[in-house]
Design a protein around this motif. Structure first.
Motif, mmCIF file in Angstrom:
data_model
loop_
_atom_site.group_PDB
_atom_site.id
_atom_site.type_symbol
_atom_site.label_atom_id
_atom_site.label_comp_id
_atom_site.label_asym_id
_atom_site.label_seq_id
_atom_site.Cartn_x
_atom_site.Cartn_y
_atom_site.Cartn_z
ATOM 1 N N GLN A 54 -0.521 -3.999 -9.090
ATOM 2 C CA GLN A 54 -0.442 -2.540 -8.989
ATOM 3 C C GLN A 54 -1.362 -1.861 -10.003
ATOM 4 O OE1 GLN A 54 0.815 -0.520 -6.871
ATOM 5 N NE2 GLN A 54 2.190 -1.802 -5.662
ATOM 6 N N THR A 64 -5.492 -2.784 -9.035
ATOM 7 C CA THR A 64 -6.046 -2.650 -7.689
ATOM 8 C C THR A 64 -6.350 -1.187 -7.358
ATOM 9 O OG1 THR A 64 -4.758 -4.562 -6.930
ATOM 10 C CG2 THR A 64 -5.683 -3.115 -5.246
ATOM 11 N N SER A 95 0.822 -1.214 0.000
ATOM 12 C CA SER A 95 0.000 0.000 0.000
ATOM 13 C C SER A 95 0.853 1.259 0.000
ATOM 14 C CB SER A 95 -0.921 0.001 1.220
ATOM 15 O OG SER A 95 -1.773 -1.133 1.214
ATOM 16 N N ARG A 103 -5.942 -1.541 -1.544
ATOM 17 C CA ARG A 103 -4.631 -2.151 -1.699
ATOM 18 C C ARG A 103 -4.249 -3.048 -0.522
ATOM 19 N NH1 ARG A 103 -1.859 -0.551 -6.030
ATOM 20 N NH2 ARG A 103 -2.685 1.232 -7.174
#
Length: 426
Positions: A346, A349, A140, A354
């Motif tokens: 990546q 999402t 994240s 995340r």
């Protein structure tokens, strides 16, 4: 319209200062965790000479990592990422310092083998709890320190650094056991965690992007699971890697190969562990200059197929340098797989999910390494070491072939359009 991907910048993400710091701390943590796992494997097998004891190390870590993963993902999406990462690294530091004490002869003098063994398992279990939060937090945080247009390039560098650390750590562990011993090897692991904390202090706090702060836990978890299982691309890549890595966990048995089959001792053990690192380094160089997002589905299937073949070759080899080559090939193939998987995650999402998606990823893929270690230890106990490795590699090949035949959509997966959309973002 001019295609922006014609002017690819392989160093795009590296032009952001905080991302470079992020790579340093990520490498330090992956390196330390991987090195610690191998040092403890060596110590445990030296104490017990039992293949199953190696598998139990992975099991002790994977139980808390999987059981807490979804809750950890929820917490990551609800909290500020830097502060949460500080807590994760501090938790890892406590575990590594505890293992440092348990491998100190002055501390454990008079202890029984079982007492030392159970204490190690307990600390590994605590490490699994930390790991449940660490992976989603790092995933994240990455999206908060580079702009959206740099996500694909950042994912490539981050995945490559992860791969390098995950194989270089064990390689260094093999040599450090020889030159400075198990105890001081664990001291090196602790030092890496301290370095990671210092690096993290150079990254500023980030905003919380989740619009549903305070959302009930069950609703949050349900939303995260629904997203993953409804996204066929993400579900496919996680499922494929989970099964492949689960049955390809032969490297967990390297202490047995080094000590009893190839008879090369800790020096040879270090070389065997270093071999995948070389392959991973080559992957890093190639993926930075030659992006892997075009025809990503076929490249991922091909990489995992080669990984399975390399595991079989390693299992049947009785020649040291053939075994080294097989492990080099496995690192090269696994590196490609990791880069493609992280790029997909990546790109596909949403920012506010995340943490939860990364948590599901850790359940599917991250924990399959430890489950693979347990599977390898158990099958080695039941079938014998060599048969166990060949069985695992064969199951990996069957998984890839079956998935590729039954999933034409995945075979045709191409991330070109996603890449262009992100490159066009301001």
């Amino acid at each position: 319209m001019k295609n922006n991907t014609d002017k690819r910048d392989p160093y795009q993400a590296l032009r952001f200062r905080e991302f470079n710091i992020f790579l340093l701390l990520r490498f330090a943590m992956v390196f330390a965790w991987s090195m610690q796992f191998i040092v403890i494997e060596w110590e445990v097998y030296s104490l017990t000479k039992n293949p199953l004891s190696l598998g139990l190390i992975g099991l002790m870590e994977v139980i808390p990592a999987v059981s807490m993963a979804l809750f950890a993902g929820h917490m990551v999406d609800q909290r500020e990422k830097k502060g949460l990462l500080v807590k994760c690294i501090l938790g890892f530091s406590v575990v590594s310092f505890g293992l440092f004490l348990l491998t100190w002869p002055k501390v454990v003098t008079g202890w029984s083998t079982d007492a030392i063994l159970y204490s190690i398992y307990f600390l590994v279990f605590l490490g699994g709890l930390v790991r449940a939060f660490l992976g989603p937090t790092i995933f994240s945080l990455l999206s908060l320190i580079v702009p959206k247009k740099a996500y694909p390039n950042a994912a490539t560098w981050s995945s490559s650094v992860w791969q390098i650390g995950s194989v270089l750590g064990p390689a260094v562990a093999g040599f450090s056991i020889t030159f400075i011993g198990v105890h001081w090897s664990m001291c090196s692991v602790f030092a890496c965690s301290v370095f990671a904390l210092l690096a993290l202090s150079q990254i500023s706090k980030k905003p919380i992007l989740n619009p549903k702060i305070g959302e009930p836990v069950m609703e949050s978890l349900k939303e995260g699971l629904k997203f993953v299982f409804n996204n066929k691309t993400i579900l496919g890549v996680l499922s494929l890697d989970m099964v492949a890595v689960l049955f390809g966990g032969a490297v967990a048995l390297l202490p047995i190969f080094a000590q009893d089959i190839l008879k090369v001792g800790p020096e040879g053990f270090g070389i065997l562990r270093a071999a995948p690192a070389v392959g991973a380094f080559i992957t890093m160089m190639i993926s930075a200059y030659v992006p892997l997002y075009e025809k990503a589905g076929m490249k991922l299937l091909g990489a995992i197929f080669v990984f399975g073949l390399s595991i079989i070759l390693f299992g049947v080899s009785t020649i040291f340098w053939v075994s080294v080559f097989a492990l080099f090939l496995s690192g090269l193939a696994d590196g490609i797989s990791v880069v493609i998987r992280q790029t997909i995650l990546q790109l596909k999402t949403p920012d506010h999910m995340r943490g939860r998606v990364a948590a599901v990823n850790s359940m599917f893929v991250g924990s399959s390494n430890e489950l693979g270690a347990f599977e390898s230890g158990l099958t080695a106990k039941l079938m014998g070491t060599v048969v166990s490795v060949v069985f695992g590699g064969s199951m990996t090949l069957l998984t890839v072939l079956g998935f590729g035949i039954q999933s034409p959509t995945f075979r045709n997966l191409d991330l070109q359009k996603d890449m262009e959309d992100h490159q066009n973002m301001e």
